[in-house]
Motif scaffolding. Sequence first.
Motif, short mmCIF file in Angstrom:
data_model
loop_
_atom_site.label_atom_id
_atom_site.label_comp_id
_atom_site.label_asym_id
_atom_site.label_seq_id
_atom_site.Cartn_x
_atom_site.Cartn_y
_atom_site.Cartn_z
N ASP A 54 42.99 -27.16 -9.54
CA ASP A 54 43.87 -26.21 -10.21
C ASP A 54 45.30 -26.55 -9.82
O ASP A 54 45.70 -26.39 -8.66
N ALA A 55 46.06 -27.01 -10.79
CA ALA A 55 47.41 -27.49 -10.50
C ALA A 55 48.29 -26.38 -9.95
O ALA A 55 49.08 -26.59 -9.01
N GLU A 56 48.16 -25.16 -10.48
CA GLU A 56 49.01 -24.07 -10.03
C GLU A 56 48.71 -23.70 -8.58
O GLU A 56 49.62 -23.49 -7.77
N ILE A 57 47.42 -23.63 -8.25
CA ILE A 57 47.05 -23.28 -6.87
C ILE A 57 47.46 -24.39 -5.91
O ILE A 57 47.88 -24.14 -4.77
N GLU A 58 47.33 -25.65 -6.35
CA GLU A 58 47.72 -26.75 -5.48
C GLU A 58 49.22 -26.72 -5.17
O GLU A 58 49.66 -27.16 -4.11
N LYS A 59 50.01 -26.18 -6.10
CA LYS A 59 51.46 -26.10 -5.86
C LYS A 59 51.81 -24.97 -4.90
O LYS A 59 52.90 -24.98 -4.32
N GLN A 60 50.94 -24.00 -4.75
CA GLN A 60 51.23 -22.87 -3.88
C GLN A 60 51.27 -23.30 -2.42
O GLN A 60 50.61 -24.26 -2.01
N ASP A 61 52.06 -22.56 -1.65
CA ASP A 61 52.15 -22.83 -0.23
C ASP A 61 50.99 -22.18 0.51
O ASP A 61 50.39 -21.22 0.04
N PHE A 62 50.70 -22.75 1.70
CA PHE A 62 49.65 -22.16 2.54
C PHE A 62 50.25 -20.98 3.30
O PHE A 62 51.45 -21.01 3.67
N PRO A 63 49.44 -19.97 3.61
CA PRO A 63 48.04 -19.78 3.18
C PRO A 63 47.95 -19.35 1.73
O PRO A 63 48.85 -18.75 1.20
N LYS A 64 46.82 -19.66 1.14
CA LYS A 64 46.57 -19.28 -0.25
C LYS A 64 45.09 -19.01 -0.43
O LYS A 64 44.27 -19.25 0.49
N LYS A 65 44.74 -18.52 -1.59
CA LYS A 65 43.35 -18.17 -1.86
C LYS A 65 42.85 -18.92 -3.08
O LYS A 65 43.57 -19.06 -4.06
N LEU A 66 41.61 -19.37 -2.97
CA LEU A 66 40.93 -19.99 -4.10
C LEU A 66 40.17 -18.91 -4.86
O LEU A 66 39.62 -17.98 -4.25
N PRO A 67 40.10 -18.98 -6.15
CA PRO A 67 39.54 -17.85 -6.93
C PRO A 67 38.07 -17.58 -6.66
O PRO A 67 37.62 -16.44 -6.77
N MET A 68 37.27 -18.60 -6.34
CA MET A 68 35.84 -18.36 -6.13
C MET A 68 35.59 -17.92 -4.69
O MET A 68 36.43 -18.09 -3.81
N SER A 69 34.38 -17.40 -4.47
CA SER A 69 34.00 -16.99 -3.12
C SER A 69 33.26 -18.12 -2.42
O SER A 69 33.01 -19.19 -2.99
N GLN A 70 32.87 -17.84 -1.16
CA GLN A 70 32.26 -18.89 -0.34
C GLN A 70 30.93 -19.38 -0.92
O GLN A 70 30.50 -20.50 -0.65
N SER A 71 30.25 -18.56 -1.70
CA SER A 71 28.94 -18.96 -2.20
C SER A 71 29.02 -20.11 -3.20
O SER A 71 28.05 -20.87 -3.35
N VAL A 72 30.15 -20.29 -3.88
CA VAL A 72 30.24 -21.32 -4.92
C VAL A 72 30.09 -22.72 -4.34
O VAL A 72 29.22 -23.49 -4.79
#
Length: 780
Positions: free
Chosen positions: A443-461
């Motif tokens: 995801d290009a938008e999430i990759e551009k975000q600074d840490f910390p950040k959240k990925l849309p899916m949960s740990q089960s994915v």
Amino acid sequence: MADNESVECITEHERILQEIESTDTACVGPTLRSVYDDQPNAHKRFMEKLEVRIRNHDREIEKMCNFHHQGFVDAITELLKVRADAEKLMGQVTDTNRRLQDAGREVTAQTEEVIRCRIQQRNMTTTVERLQLCIPVLEMYSKLKEQLESKRYYAALKTMEQLEKVYIPRVSRYRFCQIMAENLPKLREDIKDISMSDLKDFLESIRKHSDKIGETAMKQKQAEYRVQVLNRYETLLLYRNRQSTGTKQVLTAQDLVDFSPVYRCLHIYTVLGDRETFENYYRKQRKKQARLVLQPQSNMQETVEGYRRYFNQIVGFFLVEDHVLHSTQGLLTRAFTDELWNMALSKITAVLRTHSSYCSDPDLVLQLKNLIVIFADTLQGYGYPVNRLFDLLFEIRDQYNETLLKKWALVFREIFELDNYSPIPVETEEEYKSVVSRFPFHDAEIEKQDFPKKLPMSQSVPQIYVQVKEFIYASLKFSESLHRSWTEIDDMLRKSTNLLLTRTLSGCLQHLTKKPHIGLTELVQIIINTTHLEQACKYLEDFITNITNVSPETVHTTRLYGLSTFKDARHAAEGEIYTKLNQKIDEFIQLADYDWGMPESDGQASGYLMDLINFLRSTFQVFTHLPGKVAQTACMSACKHLSTSLMQMVLDSELKQISMGAVQQFNLDVIQCELFASSEPVPGFQGDTLQLAFIDLRQLLDLFMVWDWSTYLADYGQPTSKYLRVNPSTALALLEKMKDTSKKNNIFSQFRKNDRDKQKLIETVVKQLRSLVNGMSQHS
């Protein structure tokens, strides 16, 4: 006439006398009897005639004696003279004889000794000659005894044959040879019995050693797999080289079992002309042993060692049969071994099909598959057809897939149980790379975000994705060594993966969405998770393609059904969202506590409704990560359900009276609902689309608030009617609740005091509404 008879009688008597004179005295009887058989008194005449003849002979004798008397006298005189000389001579002869006897007595004794010695010499010569004939027989018999004692029975039979045909006939007149000849058949029977006993010991021995023989052969086949060498002798050479460095030398069937009893017994029965009996006995016994070997243990399916021992015994049995087949001529035939193998193959497949069906551990099923492959390849190397075993493996593969599906169902459920159903927090670059390495997320938008950040899916994915790959690896393990093309293996992997996705994972997701503790937030996260899993299906196809090197463009390539699976799961989750959202709305509705007889409204919306709207606002904020249509559908569904619930509340049959104040209060609540709908809680609605969910309530309330019955009745049925969505039956039901049925109805009390015409108008409206309702029912 009398003269003639007398002459004949005289002639007959003469003839009789001549016969008596000329014949022997023994034959005189019949002649004399004829005298008495003749005429009467003939014997008297014959006697007379006989006397005459005697007298004649006497005269002749007397004449003859008289003629020779002087000569007789002279002879006697001479004899008397010689008598003295004879006596003297007799004395001399006696003396000479005495002296000769004395001289010959010693010679006689020596002669007798010589004769006795000659007899002894002759007897000795005869004895030597006879012994020379008997010694070879005795030597051969002694040799026979030695051969029997040393268990050289085949040589002993050859010796017996020589004794019977060559040696014993030469001296058959001797008693000991007759005893030998009578004893030889008994010895033959003893040899048959002994050789048969040795054969029974051999059969018992190979029953004990079959397990070791089979284990050795299967280890050799495993060694061939490891070193990728198909030649069995090269593998044996490799083991010998290893043995020189400290590894044990692998033994063969010949090293473990002494086959000499079989060969010896076969030769013995062949020599004795009873080969067919031996062949039938051996084959019968081996068939019995085959049935025993093919009988499995009751708990064989519990451990792999039970299957291993079962296979080892069978391999050992048929390796022995193969060795006997090729090392003997005619004892076994290829037709017999084929028949035995076909019988065994049917039993083996039935046993494996039955016992494997009880196995629920995929690791044990995989080990069983590896054993069956080694078992089949080992026997195939000795010329036994094993296609049915590989066909059975395809059945076991389906069962293996079933056990894998059950195992992975537990894995998936555990993952879902441990999931917190919240986006994955990523604090550092390493954590982000760790997640991306396990799951293909971009995801290009999430990759551009600074840490910390959240990925849309949960740990089960990522865990589910990794487990699907592990399932593919596990499924691939079973497909190895099945002698199938990569295209077939690719098809197997895709079909099993499809089963995992469409049945197991889909079932787990369906079960998950139905759990009571799964709320709206969790359902929203499940929809987001399934969306990302759906996007990852193409990477799973690439993963399988990289394993099998089979192009996905191949005509017969099976496609993964993950897209439909996750869509179905997502639809189920969406349905659960709609259901739970409606259930939550119902819970708030149940908190409503209207005073349906209130004279006037409170001037503000009800508290339960404001709480409900706040709940909906917060809930729909969570829906921002959902696909637009899902959020819009959920919002529209909630508004429609709220509108329907409010309508049902007003029209409840148990509600008998409603005041105008209650209608006004209810109207305030509906206004708040309309404001909520117009505030665009979920983006994407065009115009007042969401407000249309409350259009039925709005037109109904406007009708009663404005009291615009004339317009309603005049425009009823027109497409441009202001109150097009108001059903006559609905308006009638509400109007009935508002009629002056009691003195407590303040509205109609004022009507009665101020304007009785209005009461009549209401009654007229009621009648008209009833006529409209009746007309609709007749039309329908």
